[in-house]
Design a protein around this motif. Structure first.
Motif, short mmCIF file in Angstrom:
data_model
loop_
_atom_site.label_atom_id
_atom_site.label_comp_id
_atom_site.label_asym_id
_atom_site.label_seq_id
_atom_site.Cartn_x
_atom_site.Cartn_y
_atom_site.Cartn_z
N LEU A 20 4.72 17.32 -2.80
CA LEU A 20 3.35 17.68 -3.11
C LEU A 20 2.47 16.49 -2.75
O LEU A 20 2.59 15.42 -3.35
N ARG A 21 1.59 16.70 -1.77
CA ARG A 21 0.72 15.61 -1.31
C ARG A 21 -0.72 15.94 -1.71
O ARG A 21 -1.35 16.79 -1.08
N PRO A 22 -1.26 15.29 -2.75
CA PRO A 22 -2.60 15.62 -3.23
C PRO A 22 -3.69 15.55 -2.17
O PRO A 22 -4.67 16.31 -2.23
N GLN A 23 -3.55 14.65 -1.19
CA GLN A 23 -4.57 14.54 -0.15
C GLN A 23 -4.56 15.72 0.81
O GLN A 23 -5.50 15.91 1.57
N ALA A 24 -3.49 16.54 0.75
CA ALA A 24 -3.39 17.71 1.63
C ALA A 24 -3.81 18.99 0.91
O ALA A 24 -3.48 20.09 1.35
N ILE A 25 -4.52 18.86 -0.19
CA ILE A 25 -4.87 20.02 -1.02
C ILE A 25 -5.68 21.05 -0.24
O ILE A 25 -5.56 22.26 -0.47
N MET A 26 -6.52 20.59 0.69
CA MET A 26 -7.35 21.53 1.44
C MET A 26 -6.50 22.40 2.37
O MET A 26 -6.82 23.56 2.63
N VAL A 27 -5.41 21.84 2.87
CA VAL A 27 -4.51 22.60 3.73
C VAL A 27 -3.62 23.52 2.90
O VAL A 27 -3.40 24.68 3.24
N ASP A 28 -3.12 23.00 1.78
CA ASP A 28 -2.19 23.76 0.94
C ASP A 28 -2.88 24.78 0.04
O ASP A 28 -2.24 25.70 -0.46
N VAL A 40 0.86 -1.18 0.00
CA VAL A 40 0.00 0.00 0.00
C VAL A 40 0.90 1.24 0.00
O VAL A 40 2.08 1.17 0.34
N LYS A 41 0.32 2.37 -0.40
CA LYS A 41 1.06 3.64 -0.38
C LYS A 41 0.32 4.65 0.47
O LYS A 41 -0.91 4.72 0.44
N VAL A 42 1.09 5.43 1.25
CA VAL A 42 0.50 6.48 2.08
C VAL A 42 1.28 7.77 1.87
O VAL A 42 2.47 7.76 1.55
N GLU A 43 0.60 8.89 2.02
CA GLU A 43 1.26 10.19 1.98
C GLU A 43 1.89 10.43 3.34
O GLU A 43 1.20 10.52 4.35
N ALA A 44 3.21 10.52 3.34
CA ALA A 44 3.98 10.47 4.59
C ALA A 44 4.17 11.84 5.22
O ALA A 44 5.27 12.39 5.22
N GLY A 45 3.10 12.39 5.77
CA GLY A 45 3.20 13.64 6.50
C GLY A 45 3.83 13.43 7.87
O GLY A 45 4.17 12.30 8.25
N PRO A 46 3.96 14.48 8.66
CA PRO A 46 4.65 14.41 9.95
C PRO A 46 4.07 13.38 10.92
O PRO A 46 4.80 12.81 11.73
N ALA A 47 2.77 13.14 10.86
CA ALA A 47 2.14 12.26 11.84
C ALA A 47 2.00 10.82 11.37
O ALA A 47 1.41 9.99 12.07
#
Length: 275
Positions: free
Chosen positions: A147-155, A119-126
């Motif tokens: 660039l983490r597409p799942q973090a688009i709402m934050v970015d 599996v693949k995950v977007e590896a943010g700080p947490a």
């Protein structure tokens, strides 16, 4: 006796990909369907069932709305088409960022129901702790930094990362943390070229670039972008085909033949047999 049997093909694994660090570049593309996976399989080392499926196939504005069920459905399809390439399935937004136990439950469901290899995950700080939790329990994990597409709402949108020193330090830390947690490879997306090279030289596992650097250990693109299925593509995409144009021409020719009663013709219809 065995001549009529299909010769067994060994599928590439996480250790195979990890061993390619600094070797021949790893060829990766996205896949969402069985027919496309079958076409890509001969040429690719790794096929990613990316959550980009939400935008490419389902017409969503971003990847946030992609569900676990969607990823499993497309993962099953790709596994039916691919025989040799390692198949990795994205964990969608909200399925792994919380407790390690929840991440494990969702990851095991993906692997059991699709038969994928990782599996693949977007590896943010947490997320590093959850990566380690999964790997220790037998689930190969690929990380994703920059660039983490799942973090688009934050970015606030899709934009290149690592142009400032603050971003550079944070992304490098995310990549190190993912590798040290046990990720067998790390996707590096949309970062300054120098940072991509620095990450590649710093971490011990392969980097897979997308909008990053030719110095990465491998490359990945969204297949539909690379084939020219859309009018617009990101700066980092090189178009290797014009599928959109070919499809448009084919549909126009079909419509013209139907309207002028040239289709179906004698070759495409059935006739009653004499007697």
């Amino acid at each position: 006796m065995s001549s009529h049997r299909e010769q067994a093909v060994r599928r590439l694994t996480a250790p195979d990909i990890a061993a390619r660090k600094g070797q021949t570049p790893i060829v990766c593309l996205t896949a969402y369907t069985a027919p496309m996976a079958e076409l890509l399989d001969e040429h690719c080392d790794l096929l990613l069932v990316g959550d980009s499926v939400g935008m490419v196939i389902h017409g969503l504005p971003n990847t946030v709305g992609v569900t676990l069920e969607m990823m499993i459905l497309h993962g099953q399809a790709v596994m039916r088409g691919a025989r040799r390439a390692m198949v990795v399935v994205d964990m969608p937004f909200g399925s792994y960022e919380g407790s390690a136990e929840t991440a494990y439950a969702n990851a095991t469901r993906i692997m059991k129901e699709t038969g994928c290899s990782a599996v693949k995950v977007e590896a943010g700080p947490a997320v590093a702790e959850n990566i380690e939790y999964l790997v220790k329990r037998g689930i190969p994990v690929m990380g994703h930094v920059g660039l983490r597409p799942q973090a688009i709402m934050v970015d606030g949108g899709f934009r290149a990362k690592g142009k400032t020193n603050h971003e550079r330090v944070r992304i490098l830390e995310d990549a190190r943390a993912a590798a040290e947690a046990g990720a067998f490879a790390v996707v590096v997306e949309g970062v300054a070229e120098g940072l991509a090279r620095e990450i590649t030289e710093t971490i011990e596992v392969p980097t897979i670039g997308i909008g990053a650097s030719a110095g990465c250990d491998g490359q990945i693109l969204v297949t539909d972008d690379m084939l020219g299925l859309f009018d617009w593509t990101p700066k980092f995409v090189r178009r290797y085909g014009d599928i959109r144009g070919q499809i448009a021409q084919s549909i126009a020719a079909y419509a013209d033949d139907v309207r002028n009663r040239r289709f179906p013709g004698p070759a495409e219809i059935y006739f009653a047999k004499a007697g």
